[in-house]
Motif scaffolding. Structure first.
Motif, PDB file in Angstrom:
ATOM      1  N   ILE A   1      25.604 -21.839   0.309  1.00 40.95           N
ATOM      2  CA  ILE A   1      25.235 -21.351  -1.136  1.00 40.95           C
ATOM      3  C   ILE A   1      26.319 -22.282  -1.765  1.00 40.95           C
ATOM      4  O   ILE A   1      25.948 -22.800  -3.097  1.00 40.95           O
ATOM      5  CB  ILE A   1      25.724 -19.785  -1.403  1.00 40.95           C
ATOM      6  N   TRP A   2      27.508 -22.566  -1.419  1.00 37.17           N
ATOM      7  CA  TRP A   2      28.440 -23.651  -2.159  1.00 37.17           C
ATOM      8  C   TRP A   2      27.830 -24.897  -2.377  1.00 37.17           C
ATOM      9  O   TRP A   2      27.950 -25.397  -3.527  1.00 37.17           O
ATOM     10  CB  TRP A   2      29.729 -23.606  -1.488  1.00 37.17           C
ATOM     11  N   PHE A   3      27.128 -25.257  -1.388  1.00 37.63           N
ATOM     12  CA  PHE A   3      26.534 -26.715  -1.366  1.00 37.63           C
ATOM     13  C   PHE A   3      25.403 -26.702  -2.345  1.00 37.63           C
ATOM     14  O   PHE A   3      25.424 -27.559  -3.112  1.00 37.63           O
ATOM     15  CB  PHE A   3      25.969 -27.086  -0.022  1.00 37.63           C
ATOM     16  N   ILE A   4      24.758 -25.709  -2.557  1.00 37.75           N
ATOM     17  CA  ILE A   4      23.474 -25.479  -3.376  1.00 37.75           C
ATOM     18  C   ILE A   4      24.066 -25.665  -4.665  1.00 37.75           C
ATOM     19  O   ILE A   4      23.499 -26.268  -5.635  1.00 37.75           O
ATOM     20  CB  ILE A   4      22.689 -24.230  -3.069  1.00 37.75           C
TER      21      ILE A   4
ATOM     22  N   VAL B   1      18.787 -17.414  -6.387  1.00 38.27           N
ATOM     23  CA  VAL B   1      17.724 -18.096  -5.516  1.00 38.27           C
ATOM     24  C   VAL B   1      18.416 -18.552  -4.651  1.00 38.27           C
ATOM     25  O   VAL B   1      17.848 -17.975  -3.223  1.00 38.27           O
ATOM     26  CB  VAL B   1      17.232 -19.340  -6.243  1.00 38.27           C
ATOM     27  N   ALA B   2      19.625 -18.775  -4.310  1.00 41.11           N
ATOM     28  CA  ALA B   2      20.398 -19.264  -3.049  1.00 41.11           C
ATOM     29  C   ALA B   2      20.569 -18.087  -2.175  1.00 41.11           C
ATOM     30  O   ALA B   2      20.426 -17.932  -1.011  1.00 41.11           O
ATOM     31  CB  ALA B   2      21.675 -19.953  -3.151  1.00 41.11           C
TER      32      ALA B   2
ATOM     33  N   ALA C   1      20.952 -15.679   1.860  1.00 36.74           N
ATOM     34  CA  ALA C   1      22.232 -14.925   2.178  1.00 36.74           C
ATOM     35  C   ALA C   1      21.904 -13.130   2.492  1.00 36.74           C
ATOM     36  O   ALA C   1      20.789 -12.841   2.354  1.00 36.74           O
ATOM     37  CB  ALA C   1      23.036 -14.731   0.825  1.00 36.74           C
ATOM     38  N   THR C   2      23.279 -12.700   2.990  1.00 35.02           N
ATOM     39  CA  THR C   2      22.751 -11.307   3.403  1.00 35.02           C
ATOM     40  C   THR C   2      23.930 -10.262   2.488  1.00 35.02           C
ATOM     41  O   THR C   2      24.133  -9.347   2.738  1.00 35.02           O
ATOM     42  CB  THR C   2      23.352 -10.938   4.926  1.00 35.02           C
ATOM     43  N   SER C   3      24.181 -11.019   1.589  1.00 40.73           N
ATOM     44  CA  SER C   3      25.066 -10.057   0.569  1.00 40.73           C
ATOM     45  C   SER C   3      24.851 -10.643  -0.803  1.00 40.73           C
ATOM     46  O   SER C   3      24.440 -12.175  -0.756  1.00 40.73           O
ATOM     47  CB  SER C   3      26.549 -10.089   0.986  1.00 40.73           C
ATOM     48  N   GLY C   4      25.261 -10.102  -1.855  1.00 38.35           N
ATOM     49  CA  GLY C   4      25.317 -10.820  -3.137  1.00 38.35           C
ATOM     50  C   GLY C   4      24.115  -9.991  -4.105  1.00 38.35           C
ATOM     51  O   GLY C   4      23.404  -9.650  -3.490  1.00 38.35           O
ATOM     52  N   ILE C   5      24.142 -10.402  -5.233  1.00 37.51           N
ATOM     53  CA  ILE C   5      23.339 -10.089  -6.424  1.00 37.51           C
ATOM     54  C   ILE C   5      21.906 -10.263  -5.971  1.00 37.51           C
ATOM     55  O   ILE C   5      20.800  -9.652  -5.905  1.00 37.51           O
ATOM     56  CB  ILE C   5      23.640 -10.382  -7.639  1.00 37.51           C
ATOM     57  N   GLY C   6      21.848 -11.600  -5.620  1.00 38.62           N
ATOM     58  CA  GLY C   6      20.426 -12.169  -4.912  1.00 38.62           C
ATOM     59  C   GLY C   6      19.840 -11.330  -3.916  1.00 38.62           C
ATOM     60  O   GLY C   6      18.567 -10.763  -3.943  1.00 38.62           O
ATOM     61  N   TYR C   7      20.785 -11.077  -2.868  1.00 35.45           N
ATOM     62  CA  TYR C   7      20.139 -10.450  -1.721  1.00 35.45           C
ATOM     63  C   TYR C   7      19.563  -8.919  -2.281  1.00 35.45           C
ATOM     64  O   TYR C   7      18.874  -8.521  -2.015  1.00 35.45           O
ATOM     65  CB  TYR C   7      21.365 -10.280  -0.773  1.00 35.45           C
TER      66      TYR C   7
END
Lengths: 262, 255
Positions: free
Chosen positions: B122-125, B193-194, B199-205
Motif C-alpha cells: 500500500i505504501w508503495f502504491i 483502491v489499494a 488489504a485485510t483492514s482499512g476503509i477500503g477493506y
C-alpha cells in the motif's frame, strides 16, 4: 591624498555562457579607479555600459576575469564572508520580502549577522523613524507606496551600519518628486553617518545632485570622463558640466581632458 | 467556530438539501439502494463506538499520511536534484511524466505481484501515484525563488543555513502546502483502491465487506469517514497557511 578604500586595477570581466550574444564579450575592460573613504561617487552611463557589472564586481557577487578589485585591502569575491556588515547594497527596486513586515525587512541584514532579536528590532525601528516611516513598522510591503518601500530598503542598508554603501539606481522607478526628496535624504544620511558610497545612475541630473565626483562610463565600462562637481559653482557651470557629460555619454565627444582609458 | 470549520451558511444549506434529497429518495426506493439518513448516521457513529472498526479507520489514515510523507520526502529530493542539475532534470522529467499516466489500479496489480508485505504494498502504491505531482510542485516552488531577492540576500553575506531559513523556505512553503492539499485528495482515493484489492483492514477493506453484505448504509458511513478525514486535514493545512502566510491574507484583505 588618503589611501583608497575601493580600488579597481585593470579589471576586466568577460562573460562566458550559452548565450551567444553574451559569450566572449567584455562587460568591463581594463577598468581602473579609486575611491577614498567618505566619498560619494556617482557613476553615470547609458544602459549596457557595464555599470551593473562593475557594481556586482564591487559587491563581490562576481569575480573579475582579470585585474584586481580591492575593498578595504581585500578581495570582495574571495573574502565574501569578511565583508559581512561592511558593505550594504540599495538595489534598483526595493527588493523587500513580501512575507516580512517593514520592521522585519529592515532588521533582515542584522538577523543574518546574528544580532539578538530585540537589538535588531530596536535598530530597525530607529531607522524607520529616521526615514519618516513611524507608524508603518508592522505594515507589509504591499501596503506601502513605492517611495515608502524604497525608504525601507534604504533603512535596511543603513541598519547594518556598513562602511560602504553601494546603490544601483535605487530611485529610477519612482516619480520625480519622490525621488528628488529621497535623494536629498540619502545624501544627508551618507554625510551624517560618514559613509563611503558609490551611486550608479543613468540620470545626469541625479549624478550632479548626488556625487562629489562623477565617473562617466562608456561601453565596455571604461571611464570616459571624470569630473569633480565642486568645480561647478554656479548654474551656468553646472549646465556646462551637464552638457559635457551628455556629449561623452552619447559619443559626441569621445575624448576629453578627463578621459581616462585606464 | 463555524468560520474556522469553513461552515458558512451556504455550505450548511447545501448539505442539508443533499441530506433531504437522499431522505426523500429513501422513501421511494428500497433501503439497500437508498438507506434513510438516520441509518447512515447511526452506522457512522457505530464506527466510533467499536474499537476494532475504529482501528480500520485509523489504519487507512495512517497509510494515507505515511504514503504522503514518503512521497513528499522522495519528491523533495528529486526536485532538488532536478533543480540543481539540468541534465538530471532532462532525464527524470520524462520518467515522472510517464509515471503520471499510469493508473492507480495498475500500480495495485504491480505491487501485489512484486511485494509480499501488505503494508509495504500500500505504501508503495501511495508513493508511486503521488510522487510525480509532489516532485513537480516542489520543483516549481523552488524555481519561483526570486533572483532579485536572492541577490539582495547574498549582498548581506548570509550563511547557507540562514539563506535557506530566511529566503528559500518562506518562498517554497506556499507551494508545498498546496502540494499537500492536492495530493491528500488523490491519496485518499488511491488508498481505498489499494485496500479494496490488497488489504485485510482499512476503509477500503470495510467498503468491500459492505458491498458483499449489500449494506449501503455501512458503505456510505465508511465513505463519510474518509471524506471527513480529508476535510479535517485540508482545514488543518489551511489553518497552517493562514498562520504562515499572514502577509497573503493581509494582501487579499487589502490591509
Amino acid at each position: 591624498m588618503s589611501e583608497p578604500i575601493i580600488s579597481f586595477r585593470q579589471v576586466s570581466k568577460c562573460f562566458t555562457g550559452k548565450d551567444a550574444r553574451a559569450a566572449g564579450q567584455f562587460a568591463v575592460k581594463d577598468l581602473s579607479f579609486d575611491v577614498t573613504a567618505g566619498e560619494l561617487v556617482a557613476v553615470v552611463g547609458k544602459t549596457g555600459c557595464g555599470k551593473s557589472t562593475m557594481f556586482n564586481l564591487l559587491a563581490g557577487l562576481l569575480a573579475p576575469t582579470s585585474g584586481e578589485v580591492r575593498v578595504e585591502g581585500r578581495d570582495p569575491f574571495r573574502d565574501f564572508a569578511w565583508f559581512r556588515g561592511r558593505i550594504a547594497v540599495v538595489f534598483q527596486g526595493d527588493r523587500l520580502m513580501p512575507w516580512r513586515s517593514a520592521v522585519r525587512n529592515v532588521a533582515y541584514g542584522l538577523e543574518l549577522h546574528g544580532k539578538p532579536k530585540s537589538e535588531r528590532l530596536d535598530v530597525a525601528r530607529d531607522w524607520l523613524h529616521r526615514l519618516g516611516l513611524q507608524g508603518h513598522e508592522n505594515d507589509y510591503p504591499h501596503a506601502l507606496s513605492g517611495g515608502m518601500r524604497q525608504r525601507v530598503s534604504i533603512a535596511r542598508a543603513f541598519a547594518v551600519n556598513p562602511d560602504i554603501l553601494l546603490c544601483d539606481e535605487p530611485f529610477s522607478a519612482l516619480d520625480e518628486l519622490t525621488s528628488e526628496g529621497l535623494r536629498r535624504e540619502f545624501v544627508k544620511l551618507v554625510r551624517e553617518n560618514n559613509k563611503t558610497s558609490i551611486f550608479i545612475t543613468h540620470s545626469i541630473n541625479e549624478a550632479l545632485q548626488l556625487g562629489s565626483r562623477i565617473l562617466v562610463f562608456r561601453p565596455p565600462a571604461y571611464i570616459a570622463l571624470e569630473v569633480h562637481t565642486a568645480q561647478a559653482t554656479n548654474d551656468d557651470e553646472r549646465a556646462q558640466l551637464k552638457q559635457s557629460i551628455l556629449a561623452v555619454m552619447t559619443g559626441e565627444a569621445a575624448a576629453t581632458d578627463g578621459e581616462q582609458r585606464a | 467556530m463555524l468560520r474556522h470549520l469553513s461552515l458558512n451558511k451556504e455550505t450548511i444549506i447545501a448539505m442539508a438539501a443533499l441530506a433531504l434529497a437522499w431522505q426523500l429518495a429513501s422513501m421511494l426506493f428500497p433501503p439497500f439502494l437508498f438507506p434513510p439518513v438516520p441509518a447512515i448516521v447511526e452506522q457512522f457513529f457505530n464506527i466510533f463506538r467499536s474499537e476494532s472498526l475504529l482501528l480500520n479507520a485509523v489504519a487507512t489514515l495512517a497509510r494515507i499520511l505515511g504514503g504522503l510523507v514518503g512521497a513528499f520526502a522522495l519528491g523533495t529530493m528529486l526536485a532538488l536534484v532536478m533543480a540543481k542539475w539540468e541534465k538530471a532534470h532532462r532525464h527524470l522529467y520524462p520518467v515522472l511524466h510517464f509515471n503520471q499516466g499510469i493508473p492507480a489500479l495498475s500500480w495495485v496489480v504491480i505491487s501485489i505481484i512484486w511485494f509480499r508485505n501488505t503494508e509495504f504494498r500500500i505504501w508503495f502504491i501511495m508513493v508511486a501515484t503521488t510522487l510525480p505531482a509532489f516532485t513537480f510542485q516542489i520543483l516549481d516552488a523552488y524555481r519561483s525563488i526570486s533572483k532579485d531577492l536572492l541577490e539582495m540576500s547574498l549582498s548581506f553575506r548570509p550563511s547557507r543555513y540562514d539563506l535557506f531559513r530566511t529566503l528559500i523556505l518562506p518562498t517554497v512553503v506556499p507551494g508545498i502546502l498546496t502540494a499537500w492539499k492536492v495530493n491528500l485528495g488523490n491519496a485518499s482515493r488511491v488508498v481505498v483502491v489499494a485496500e479494496l484489492v490488497g488489504a485485510t483492514s482499512g476503509i477500503g477493506y470495510q467498503l468491500l465487506l459492505m458491498q458483499q453484505l449489500f449494506n449501503m448504509a455501512g458503505a456510505l458511513a465508511w465513505t463519510l469517514m474518509l471524506v471527513l478525514f480529508v476535510l479535517v486535514v485540508q482545514r488543518l493545512i489551511t489553518l497552517i497557511e493562514d498562520h504562515v502566510l499572514t502577509y497573503r491574507a493581509a494582501a487579499e484583505r487589502g490591509i
